[in-house]
Scaffold this active site. Structure first.
Site, PDB file in Angstrom:
ATOM      1  CD  GLU A 121      -1.610  -2.394   1.695  1.00  0.00           C
ATOM      2  OE1 GLU A 121      -0.404  -2.557   2.002  1.00  0.00           O
ATOM      3  OE2 GLU A 121      -2.465  -3.291   1.839  1.00  0.00           O
ATOM      4  CG  PHE A 163      -9.657  -9.329  11.486  1.00  0.00           C
ATOM      5  CD1 PHE A 163      -8.414  -9.690  11.992  1.00  0.00           C
ATOM      6  CD2 PHE A 163      -9.874  -9.419  10.113  1.00  0.00           C
ATOM      7  CE1 PHE A 163      -7.418 -10.144  11.146  1.00  0.00           C
ATOM      8  CE2 PHE A 163      -8.880  -9.876   9.263  1.00  0.00           C
ATOM      9  CZ  PHE A 163      -7.639 -10.241   9.778  1.00  0.00           C
ATOM     10  CD  GLN A 164      -7.192  -7.093   7.796  1.00  0.00           C
ATOM     11  OE1 GLN A 164      -8.086  -6.869   6.984  1.00  0.00           O
ATOM     12  NE2 GLN A 164      -6.022  -7.601   7.437  1.00  0.00           N
ATOM     13  CE  LYS A 211     -16.756  -6.677   3.921  1.00  0.00           C
ATOM     14  NZ  LYS A 211     -16.058  -7.877   4.428  1.00  0.00           N
ATOM     15  CG  MET A 213      23.031  11.759   2.523  1.00  0.00           C
ATOM     16  SD  MET A 213      24.275  12.812   1.740  1.00  0.00           S
ATOM     17  CE  MET A 213      23.353  13.456   0.329  1.00  0.00           C
TER      18      MET A 213
END
Lengths: 578, 82
Positions: free
Chosen positions: A52, A114-115, A164, A486
């Site tokens: 993502e 959940f999630q 949802k 760097m």
């Protein structure tokens, strides 16, 4: 059977109505109904990213390269939190994005389902705003608000969190009846002439700047990303030529002015040229055009441009005082303010000022010569030949973060606006490859180059799969010095060579490329580079070129952190402590 | 730099609006001495906050500018404490 229109369908329809053609995303549980709606919506192209974070960077690259709003999609919880770095990157550089996240159903919100993550809360500091859809009628309203907010004022990312259960609920007939009206409204509000939020240009301030410019003997323009975003770079060139104005371009404004132009002083700031930095320190007037005078550009705040009146044209009312307080501040979009100013600029020349500027002509002293003589390949040397290919191919170059990023900035030849993409403000390693995917999807006819270090490249290396799946002909160049260059440079210069956690071993990048089905090349000596670059340029599909360079080479010039711009150091003889 | 001042903020009456305002303060290590929130007519909250800004010393002008840029903020101004 007649299919009932759901919230997810409505969102898809409205995305199309807002002119969205491409989404960059990754599916998951709480966003499944949206993906189901997408399955039927053939006019929305979805690019399946492998992470993502990369989806957010790809939407960012798409936006920077095309000037359109980038859209990314993720599921709830880990999918949503993975977006954070990409949103923060876009926020810092003012890139308009709309991020859509799935959320657990309203009935279980706040139960550690959940999630479940409070993603609106998590992303508050790194977005312009976050909306959570709480009822069906929010969808058209919030989507319109999100798209306007993303581009309004200083552009930036906006998040829409989509529970949802609303995705699956049927849309009421009343709301359906509103949809054509909503689409019409979008078209109307996108016409800038009817946009009521447009600000009046402050004529008195513009007049003041014109008078300052008229009196100035040592003027200087500084161009930032705001000028590129506003599409006024052509007019800026005309004005610079008319009034004989030296021009310096910040990291995000490099593609706003041709590097080869006789008025161009190059990059200012920490790794800027002597001419740009000494020019700023000796100018009597510095005019910033869409640049936010950040700490990497201005060096020590109190000693920035000590002899100059500073003028800032900026879209962000919060800009003055963050780092410097400009003497004159002109608020507004450069596309509105700059033409008003440009109209009043008269013809002028500054021969004495140019004589002085030309005195500051010292070049950096890299450890390796910049031309291709037999021997080991140098980092900056390699980058010089790669960027010439970028320019010749009329291409776009996406860089990562670190030494190679500064070398590209220093060696970038003439490119057109929106052709140099890099994470400037946030300095996000792992940006280049996904951003290039977005740029390539938005510009199918152009060659897109990635220049990354071996550190940053491995932070989103999984996106090689996306490149192959979408058959994007990226030219991926990895400058491999087997370390975090760097960081190593700073440890060498400012931490008495205590090299802590900078060595990177492996993997063999050509083997990695081949595992993904990508052609791979490797070069480790200077004399082979041109020949291999010919082969790389001629490849039809995606190609990876690994350039093996020494870990010893550093980026010069450098203005050590906390030092004024005139304290720039041209080569490896730095003070040990700053 | 004035380290104690009072902020007057007009806010949309929506969930999370106050949190946005507090985020601007938290980011700059500004502590809140007192806070009053009243619901006004229509869709607005009126928030009055006395704050101590000693760590970053961002100053009231800076904070008012940052607050004004928030989507949910309708108005922002400050009063210096004597």
């Amino acid at each position: 059977m007649v299919r009932v229109l759901t919230g997810a369908d409505l969102l898809c329809d409205l995305l199309v109505a807002h002119g969205v053609e491409v989404l960059f995303g990754h599916p998951g549980g709480a966003i499944l109904p949206f993906y189901d709606a997408l399955y039927r919506k053939r006019d929305l192209r979805h690019i399946l990213m492998r992470h993502e974070q990369a989806a957010a960077h790809a939407a960012d690259g798409y936006s920077r390269a095309t000037g359109r709003v980038g859209v990314c999609v993720a599921t709830s919880g880990p999918g949503a939190t993975n977006l954070v770095t990409g949103l923060a990157t876009a926020m810092m550089d003012g890139v308009p994005l709309v991020a859509i996240t799935g959320q657990v159903p309203l009935s279980v919100l706040g139960t550690d389902a959940f999630q479940e993550t409070d993603i609106v809360g998590v992303t508050m500091p790194v977005t312009k705003h976050g909306f959570q859809i709480n009822q069906m009628s929010d969808i058209p309203e919030m989507l319109s608000a999100a798209f306007s907010l993303a581009v309004e004022g200083r552009p930036g990312p906006v998040l829409i969190d989509f529970p949802k259960d609303i995705q699956t609920s049927p849309v009421t007939p009343e709301l359906v009846a509103h949809i054509p009206v909503i689409s019409l409204k979008i078209e109307e509000s996108s016409d800038p002439k009817t946009n009521p939020t447009e600000l009046e240009v402050d004529g008195n301030c513009v007049q003041e700047v014109l008078e300052l410019l008229d009196k100035s003997e040592r003027p200087l323009l500084m161009i930032g990303r705001g000028a590129v975003e506003a599409g006024v770079t052509g007019l800026i060139r005309d004005i610079a030529e008319r009034a004989d104005l030296p021009v310096t371009t910040t990291l995000l404004g490099l593609d706003g002015f041709q590097a080869s132009h006789s008025l161009c002083l190059g990059l200012p700031g920490m790794h800027g040229t002597e001419r740009a930095n000494m020019g700023i320190q000796n100018a009597d007037l510095v005019i910033g055009l869409g640049c936010r005078f950040d700490d990497r550009v201005i060096g020590k705040v109190d000693e920035f441009a000590p002899r100059a009146q500073v003028v800032a044209f900026d879209i962000n009312p919060g800009m003055p005082g963050r780092t410097i307080e400009p003497d004159v501040f002109i608020l507004g979009d450069l596309k509105d303010t700059f033409p008003v100013f440009a109209e009043g600029v008269s013809k002028k020349i500054h021969p004495q000022w140019w004589d002085e500027l030309k005195e500051w002509s010292r070049e950096a002293e890299p450890n390796v010569d910049c031309f291709l003589n037999p021997g080991p390949l140098g980092g900056r040397q390699a980058v010089r030949y790669v960027t010439q290919r970028v320019s010749h191919s009329g291409g776009i170059v996406c860089t990562d973060v670190g030494q190679h990023q500064m070398w590209v900035a220093q060696e970038l030849p003439d490119v057109t606006p929106r052709s140099h993409l890099t994470s400037g403000g946030l300095g996000t390693m792992g940006y280049s490859l996904p951003a290039a995917i977005g740029a390539a999807v938005g510009n199918p006819s152009r060659t897109v180059w990635v220049v990354a270090g071996d550190g940053g490249f491995q932070m989103n290396i999984q996106e090689l799969a996306t490149v192959v799946q979408e058959n994007l002909g990226l030219r991926i160049v990895v400058i491999n010095n087997q370390c975090l260059g760097m960081v190593r440079q700073w440890q060498e210069s400012f931490y008495e060579r205590r090299y802590s956690a900078v060595a990177l071993s492996g993997p063999d990048l050509v083997t990695i490329a081949s595992a993904y089905g990508i052609a791979g090349y490797v070069v480790d000596c200077a004399e082979n580079l041109e020949e291999v670059l010919d082969s790389v340029s001629n490849e039809k599909g995606p190609v990876l070129l690994e350039l093996r360079v020494s870990e010893e080479e550093n980026v010069y010039p450098i203005v050590p952190s906390g030092t004024a711009l005139h304290g720039l150091v041209m080569g490896p003889s730095l003070p040990t402590e700053v | 730099m004035m380290s104690k001042y009072t902020l007057f903020v007009g806010l949309k009456n929506e969930a999370g609006a106050l949190e946005r305002v507090l985020g601007v303060l938290r980011r700059r290590a500004i502590n809140i001495d007192s806070l009053t929130l009243t619901k006004e007519s229509g869709e607005m909250y009126r928030v009055i906050m006395s704050v101590t800004d000693e760590v970053v010393q961002a100053g009231p002008d800076r904070i008012v500018k940052e607050l004004s840029s928030l989507f949910m903020v309708m108005s922002a101004e400050h009063l210096e404490d004597s």
